[in-house]
Scaffold this motif. Structure first.
Motif, PDB file in Angstrom:
ATOM      1  N   TRP A   1      -4.476  90.507  10.016  1.00  0.00           N
ATOM      2  CA  TRP A   1      -4.722  90.662  11.446  1.00  0.00           C
ATOM      3  C   TRP A   1      -4.883  92.148  11.775  1.00  0.00           C
ATOM      4  O   TRP A   1      -4.118  92.982  11.306  1.00  0.00           O
ATOM      5  CB  TRP A   1      -3.541  90.078  12.219  1.00  0.00           C
ATOM      6  CG  TRP A   1      -3.491  90.426  13.661  1.00  0.00           C
ATOM      7  CD1 TRP A   1      -4.481  90.232  14.579  1.00  0.00           C
ATOM      8  CD2 TRP A   1      -2.405  91.044  14.349  1.00  0.00           C
ATOM      9  NE1 TRP A   1      -4.063  90.694  15.808  1.00  0.00           N
ATOM     10  CE2 TRP A   1      -2.789  91.194  15.691  1.00  0.00           C
ATOM     11  CE3 TRP A   1      -1.141  91.480  13.976  1.00  0.00           C
ATOM     12  CZ2 TRP A   1      -1.967  91.755  16.653  1.00  0.00           C
ATOM     13  CZ3 TRP A   1      -0.309  92.031  14.933  1.00  0.00           C
ATOM     14  CH2 TRP A   1      -0.720  92.173  16.255  1.00  0.00           C
ATOM     15  N   VAL A   2      -5.878  92.453  12.642  1.00  0.00           N
ATOM     16  CA  VAL A   2      -6.180  93.842  13.007  1.00  0.00           C
ATOM     17  C   VAL A   2      -5.952  94.103  14.498  1.00  0.00           C
ATOM     18  O   VAL A   2      -5.412  95.142  14.884  1.00  0.00           O
ATOM     19  CB  VAL A   2      -7.630  94.200  12.627  1.00  0.00           C
ATOM     20  CG1 VAL A   2      -8.012  95.584  13.136  1.00  0.00           C
ATOM     21  CG2 VAL A   2      -7.824  94.120  11.115  1.00  0.00           C
ATOM     22  N   ALA A   3      -6.393  93.171  15.358  1.00  0.00           N
ATOM     23  CA  ALA A   3      -6.252  93.401  16.792  1.00  0.00           C
ATOM     24  C   ALA A   3      -6.528  92.132  17.568  1.00  0.00           C
ATOM     25  O   ALA A   3      -7.337  91.299  17.140  1.00  0.00           O
ATOM     26  CB  ALA A   3      -7.216  94.499  17.267  1.00  0.00           C
ATOM     27  N   ASP A   4      -5.864  91.994  18.719  1.00  0.00           N
ATOM     28  CA  ASP A   4      -6.085  90.893  19.656  1.00  0.00           C
ATOM     29  C   ASP A   4      -6.382  91.462  21.031  1.00  0.00           C
ATOM     30  O   ASP A   4      -5.854  92.516  21.404  1.00  0.00           O
ATOM     31  CB  ASP A   4      -4.812  90.049  19.824  1.00  0.00           C
ATOM     32  CG  ASP A   4      -4.593  89.048  18.729  1.00  0.00           C
ATOM     33  OD1 ASP A   4      -3.552  88.347  18.784  1.00  0.00           O
ATOM     34  OD2 ASP A   4      -5.421  88.970  17.812  1.00  0.00           O
ATOM     35  N   ILE A   5      -7.151  90.709  21.813  1.00  0.00           N
ATOM     36  CA  ILE A   5      -7.379  91.058  23.211  1.00  0.00           C
ATOM     37  C   ILE A   5      -7.420  89.775  24.034  1.00  0.00           C
ATOM     38  O   ILE A   5      -7.989  88.768  23.590  1.00  0.00           O
ATOM     39  CB  ILE A   5      -8.681  91.879  23.364  1.00  0.00           C
ATOM     40  CG1 ILE A   5      -8.809  92.456  24.769  1.00  0.00           C
ATOM     41  CG2 ILE A   5      -9.910  91.061  22.978  1.00  0.00           C
ATOM     42  CD1 ILE A   5      -9.897  93.544  24.868  1.00  0.00           C
TER      43      ILE A   5
ATOM     44  N   LYS B   1      -2.249 100.696  14.771  1.00  0.00           N
ATOM     45  CA  LYS B   1      -1.896 101.122  16.128  1.00  0.00           C
ATOM     46  C   LYS B   1      -2.078 102.630  16.272  1.00  0.00           C
ATOM     47  O   LYS B   1      -1.677 103.404  15.399  1.00  0.00           O
ATOM     48  CB  LYS B   1      -0.452 100.736  16.427  1.00  0.00           C
ATOM     49  CG  LYS B   1      -0.059 100.790  17.888  1.00  0.00           C
ATOM     50  CD  LYS B   1       1.363 100.295  18.086  1.00  0.00           C
ATOM     51  CE  LYS B   1       1.506  98.838  17.743  1.00  0.00           C
ATOM     52  NZ  LYS B   1       2.885  98.332  17.972  1.00  0.00           N
ATOM     53  N   GLY B   2      -2.718 103.024  17.363  1.00  0.00           N
ATOM     54  CA  GLY B   2      -2.986 104.440  17.613  1.00  0.00           C
ATOM     55  C   GLY B   2      -4.287 104.933  17.010  1.00  0.00           C
ATOM     56  O   GLY B   2      -4.744 106.031  17.341  1.00  0.00           O
ATOM     57  N   ARG B   3      -4.881 104.150  16.119  1.00  0.00           N
ATOM     58  CA  ARG B   3      -6.159 104.537  15.495  1.00  0.00           C
ATOM     59  C   ARG B   3      -7.296 103.616  15.914  1.00  0.00           C
ATOM     60  O   ARG B   3      -8.439 104.067  16.030  1.00  0.00           O
ATOM     61  CB  ARG B   3      -6.024 104.514  13.971  1.00  0.00           C
ATOM     62  CG  ARG B   3      -4.966 105.440  13.424  1.00  0.00           C
ATOM     63  CD  ARG B   3      -5.019 105.507  11.886  1.00  0.00           C
ATOM     64  NE  ARG B   3      -4.761 104.218  11.260  1.00  0.00           N
ATOM     65  CZ  ARG B   3      -5.636 103.598  10.455  1.00  0.00           C
ATOM     66  NH1 ARG B   3      -6.808 104.142  10.189  1.00  0.00           N
ATOM     67  NH2 ARG B   3      -5.307 102.434   9.905  1.00  0.00           N
ATOM     68  N   PHE B   4      -7.005 102.339  16.104  1.00  0.00           N
ATOM     69  CA  PHE B   4      -8.036 101.348  16.455  1.00  0.00           C
ATOM     70  C   PHE B   4      -7.861 100.922  17.913  1.00  0.00           C
ATOM     71  O   PHE B   4      -6.740 100.827  18.411  1.00  0.00           O
ATOM     72  CB  PHE B   4      -7.908 100.108  15.580  1.00  0.00           C
ATOM     73  CG  PHE B   4      -8.288 100.284  14.133  1.00  0.00           C
ATOM     74  CD1 PHE B   4      -8.498 101.535  13.566  1.00  0.00           C
ATOM     75  CD2 PHE B   4      -8.436  99.170  13.310  1.00  0.00           C
ATOM     76  CE1 PHE B   4      -8.844 101.678  12.233  1.00  0.00           C
ATOM     77  CE2 PHE B   4      -8.788  99.290  11.974  1.00  0.00           C
ATOM     78  CZ  PHE B   4      -8.986 100.551  11.441  1.00  0.00           C
ATOM     79  N   THR B   5      -8.988 100.618  18.551  1.00  0.00           N
ATOM     80  CA  THR B   5      -8.972 100.093  19.911  1.00  0.00           C
ATOM     81  C   THR B   5      -9.908  98.901  19.996  1.00  0.00           C
ATOM     82  O   THR B   5     -11.094  99.021  19.664  1.00  0.00           O
ATOM     83  CB  THR B   5      -9.408 101.153  20.930  1.00  0.00           C
ATOM     84  OG1 THR B   5      -8.556 102.305  20.829  1.00  0.00           O
ATOM     85  CG2 THR B   5      -9.335 100.608  22.352  1.00  0.00           C
ATOM     86  N   ILE B   6      -9.381  97.783  20.450  1.00  0.00           N
ATOM     87  CA  ILE B   6     -10.199  96.598  20.690  1.00  0.00           C
ATOM     88  C   ILE B   6     -10.550  96.561  22.167  1.00  0.00           C
ATOM     89  O   ILE B   6      -9.708  96.858  23.031  1.00  0.00           O
ATOM     90  CB  ILE B   6      -9.462  95.310  20.252  1.00  0.00           C
ATOM     91  CG1 ILE B   6     -10.366  94.085  20.373  1.00  0.00           C
ATOM     92  CG2 ILE B   6      -8.159  95.121  21.023  1.00  0.00           C
ATOM     93  CD1 ILE B   6      -9.759  92.813  19.762  1.00  0.00           C
ATOM     94  N   PHE B   7     -11.803  96.239  22.483  1.00  0.00           N
ATOM     95  CA  PHE B   7     -12.203  96.069  23.873  1.00  0.00           C
ATOM     96  C   PHE B   7     -13.360  95.091  23.936  1.00  0.00           C
ATOM     97  O   PHE B   7     -13.928  94.723  22.896  1.00  0.00           O
ATOM     98  CB  PHE B   7     -12.525  97.404  24.561  1.00  0.00           C
ATOM     99  CG  PHE B   7     -13.613  98.222  23.933  1.00  0.00           C
ATOM    100  CD1 PHE B   7     -13.385  98.980  22.791  1.00  0.00           C
ATOM    101  CD2 PHE B   7     -14.869  98.296  24.523  1.00  0.00           C
ATOM    102  CE1 PHE B   7     -14.387  99.753  22.232  1.00  0.00           C
ATOM    103  CE2 PHE B   7     -15.881  99.076  23.982  1.00  0.00           C
ATOM    104  CZ  PHE B   7     -15.646  99.797  22.824  1.00  0.00           C
ATOM    105  N   ARG B   8     -13.680  94.663  25.117  1.00  0.00           N
ATOM    106  CA  ARG B   8     -14.697  93.626  25.284  1.00  0.00           C
ATOM    107  C   ARG B   8     -15.501  93.883  26.544  1.00  0.00           C
ATOM    108  O   ARG B   8     -15.012  94.486  27.511  1.00  0.00           O
ATOM    109  CB  ARG B   8     -14.042  92.250  25.326  1.00  0.00           C
ATOM    110  CG  ARG B   8     -13.158  92.008  26.513  1.00  0.00           C
ATOM    111  CD  ARG B   8     -12.276  90.752  26.300  1.00  0.00           C
ATOM    112  NE  ARG B   8     -13.071  89.526  26.240  1.00  0.00           N
ATOM    113  CZ  ARG B   8     -12.613  88.381  25.752  1.00  0.00           C
ATOM    114  NH1 ARG B   8     -11.369  88.298  25.270  1.00  0.00           N
ATOM    115  NH2 ARG B   8     -13.389  87.309  25.747  1.00  0.00           N
TER     116      ARG B   8
ATOM    117  N   ASN C   1     -10.905 104.831  14.538  1.00  0.00           N
ATOM    118  CA  ASN C   1     -10.841 106.282  14.326  1.00  0.00           C
ATOM    119  C   ASN C   1      -9.857 106.605  13.213  1.00  0.00           C
ATOM    120  O   ASN C   1      -9.038 105.757  12.836  1.00  0.00           O
ATOM    121  CB  ASN C   1     -10.412 106.973  15.614  1.00  0.00           C
ATOM    122  CG  ASN C   1     -11.369 106.751  16.765  1.00  0.00           C
ATOM    123  OD1 ASN C   1     -12.575 106.625  16.563  1.00  0.00           O
ATOM    124  ND2 ASN C   1     -10.835 106.712  17.976  1.00  0.00           N
ATOM    125  N   SER C   2      -9.936 107.821  12.701  1.00  0.00           N
ATOM    126  CA  SER C   2      -9.018 108.278  11.648  1.00  0.00           C
ATOM    127  C   SER C   2      -8.930 107.266  10.508  1.00  0.00           C
ATOM    128  O   SER C   2      -7.841 106.898  10.056  1.00  0.00           O
ATOM    129  CB  SER C   2      -7.618 108.523  12.242  1.00  0.00           C
ATOM    130  OG  SER C   2      -7.674 109.458  13.292  1.00  0.00           O
TER     131      SER C   2
END
Length: 121
Positions: A46-50, A64-71, A83-84
């Motif tokens: 698992w990497v991210a949920d939204i 956490k702190g490096r990846f951002t999930i958005f839609r 990132n990073s």
């Protein structure tokens, strides 16, 4: 239901990538969405949920702190800004309709074919 990922590639450690996932065949704005990944020889991670509106997001400590999930519900598209990046982020990244922690334990949730991310010097 169809999910189509794009945006993967080869990137140097410390670099960035943005993945996209186009959704077809269902009301995108009604569903929790997630990203999961699979490294060579390993199981799904698992990497991210939204949530459906995009206001609530969850990440494991590993990203956490490096990846951002958005839609963007108007465009029926899910994103993952990475990132990073580290070599251990290498893998095949899938978007999924449903919570990632359920997807990785074998839940019956649709997911795309994936886009390859390779982090290497």
């Amino acid at each position: 239901v169809q999910l189509v990922e794009s945006g993967g590639g080869l990137v140097l450690p410390g670099g960035s990538l943005r993945l996209s996932c186009a959704a077809f065949g269902f009301t995108f704005s009604d569903y929790v969405m997630s990203w999961v990944r699979q490294a060579p020889g390993k199981g799904l991670e698992w990497v991210a949920d939204i949530n459906s509106s995009g206001g609530i997001r969850y990440y494991p400590d590993s990203v956490k702190g490096r990846f951002t999930i958005f839609r963007n519900n108007a465009k029926n598209t899910l994103y993952l800004q990475m990132n990073s990046l580290k070599p251990e982020d290498t893998g095949l990244y899938h978007c999924a309709r449903g919570p990632g922690r359920a997807v990785v334990v074998g839940g019956d949730y649709p997911r795309g074919q994936g886009t390859q991310v390779t982090v290497s010097s």
